[in-house]
Design a protein around this motif. Sequence first.
Motif, PDB file in Angstrom:
ATOM      1  N   ALA A  98      38.672  -6.486  34.100  1.00  0.00           N
ATOM      2  CA  ALA A  98      38.480  -7.929  33.718  1.00  0.00           C
ATOM      3  C   ALA A  98      37.177  -8.201  33.216  1.00  0.00           C
ATOM      4  N   ALA A  99      36.200  -7.833  33.522  1.00  0.00           N
ATOM      5  CA  ALA A  99      34.920  -8.066  33.288  1.00  0.00           C
ATOM      6  C   ALA A  99      34.619  -7.745  31.915  1.00  0.00           C
ATOM      7  N   THR A 100      35.108  -6.707  31.306  1.00  0.00           N
ATOM      8  CA  THR A 100      34.927  -6.260  29.839  1.00  0.00           C
ATOM      9  C   THR A 100      36.129  -6.446  29.061  1.00  0.00           C
ATOM     10  N   ALA A 101      36.937  -7.180  29.401  1.00  0.00           N
ATOM     11  CA  ALA A 101      38.053  -7.377  28.583  1.00  0.00           C
ATOM     12  C   ALA A 101      38.042  -8.158  27.278  1.00  0.00           C
ATOM     13  N   HIS A 102      36.871  -8.853  27.077  1.00  0.00           N
ATOM     14  CA  HIS A 102      36.473  -9.546  25.912  1.00  0.00           C
ATOM     15  C   HIS A 102      35.682  -8.676  25.071  1.00  0.00           C
ATOM     16  N   VAL A 103      35.160  -7.617  25.314  1.00  0.00           N
ATOM     17  CA  VAL A 103      34.319  -6.692  24.733  1.00  0.00           C
ATOM     18  C   VAL A 103      35.273  -5.908  23.532  1.00  0.00           C
ATOM     19  N   PRO A 104      34.755  -6.201  22.227  1.00  0.00           N
ATOM     20  CA  PRO A 104      35.232  -5.560  21.039  1.00  0.00           C
ATOM     21  C   PRO A 104      35.399  -3.888  21.527  1.00  0.00           C
ATOM     22  N   THR A 105      36.403  -3.394  20.813  1.00  0.00           N
ATOM     23  CA  THR A 105      36.367  -1.904  20.791  1.00  0.00           C
ATOM     24  C   THR A 105      36.474  -1.175  19.595  1.00  0.00           C
ATOM     25  N   HIS A 106      36.291   0.057  19.393  1.00  0.00           N
ATOM     26  CA  HIS A 106      36.590   0.704  18.291  1.00  0.00           C
ATOM     27  C   HIS A 106      35.878   0.160  17.176  1.00  0.00           C
ATOM     28  N   ALA A 107      36.520   0.066  16.116  1.00  0.00           N
ATOM     29  CA  ALA A 107      36.090  -0.570  14.906  1.00  0.00           C
ATOM     30  C   ALA A 107      35.530  -1.994  14.903  1.00  0.00           C
ATOM     31  N   TRP A 109      33.837  -2.757  17.688  1.00  0.00           N
ATOM     32  CA  TRP A 109      32.535  -2.602  18.263  1.00  0.00           C
ATOM     33  C   TRP A 109      31.551  -2.045  17.198  1.00  0.00           C
ATOM     34  N   LYS A 110      31.957  -1.278  16.281  1.00  0.00           N
ATOM     35  CA  LYS A 110      31.147  -0.899  15.399  1.00  0.00           C
ATOM     36  C   LYS A 110      30.725  -1.973  14.373  1.00  0.00           C
ATOM     37  N   ALA A 111      31.575  -2.976  14.166  1.00  0.00           N
ATOM     38  CA  ALA A 111      31.232  -4.157  13.209  1.00  0.00           C
ATOM     39  C   ALA A 111      30.355  -5.025  13.811  1.00  0.00           C
ATOM     40  N   LEU A 112      30.049  -4.958  15.230  1.00  0.00           N
ATOM     41  CA  LEU A 112      29.145  -5.953  15.933  1.00  0.00           C
ATOM     42  C   LEU A 112      27.757  -5.696  15.265  1.00  0.00           C
TER      43      LEU A 112
END
Length: 154
Positions: A98-107, A109-112
């Motif tokens: 739940a604490a990390t559900a908002h974190v983008p993943t995969h592509a 994440w790379k776009a951040l």
Amino acid sequence: MSSLSLLLLLAGALLVLGLACYALLLWRRVWARQREQAHAAQERHQRLGGDLQLLAGSLLEGQLPLIEGAIRIKVLLDNYDSTLSQDARCEVFHRLFAATAHVPTHADWKALDKAARRQHEKHFNELELQHKAAARTAARWLLDEGLQQNPRHS
């Protein structure tokens, strides 16, 4: 009784017998499909149990980052056995998820940009410091007891 009546009675009996045989054939197919589905579900359950053992062991040995391991364990637990997943000893996996559900993943994440990534990584480090002991305890419990006492519940 006339021969026409006997003929009609015989034709009706043959029709009923034919339909009964066809119904039996269809029921056999249903039963075979149910056996196949039960076998597939059992294999899936065993595979998920093995994956959970691997992830919990890797988390304990430090071969898997805590946050990633907790997320993966939580998702597999939900699919393995919802009752086991809701056990209070597994709550830490749900908290980290739940604490990390908002974190983008995969592509995504790379776009951040680097600043956003660092901010998320800082948050990960804080979560790890806060929940590492509980996550390790939960992983140890899963290996030693949770997965052992749960041959099949889903």
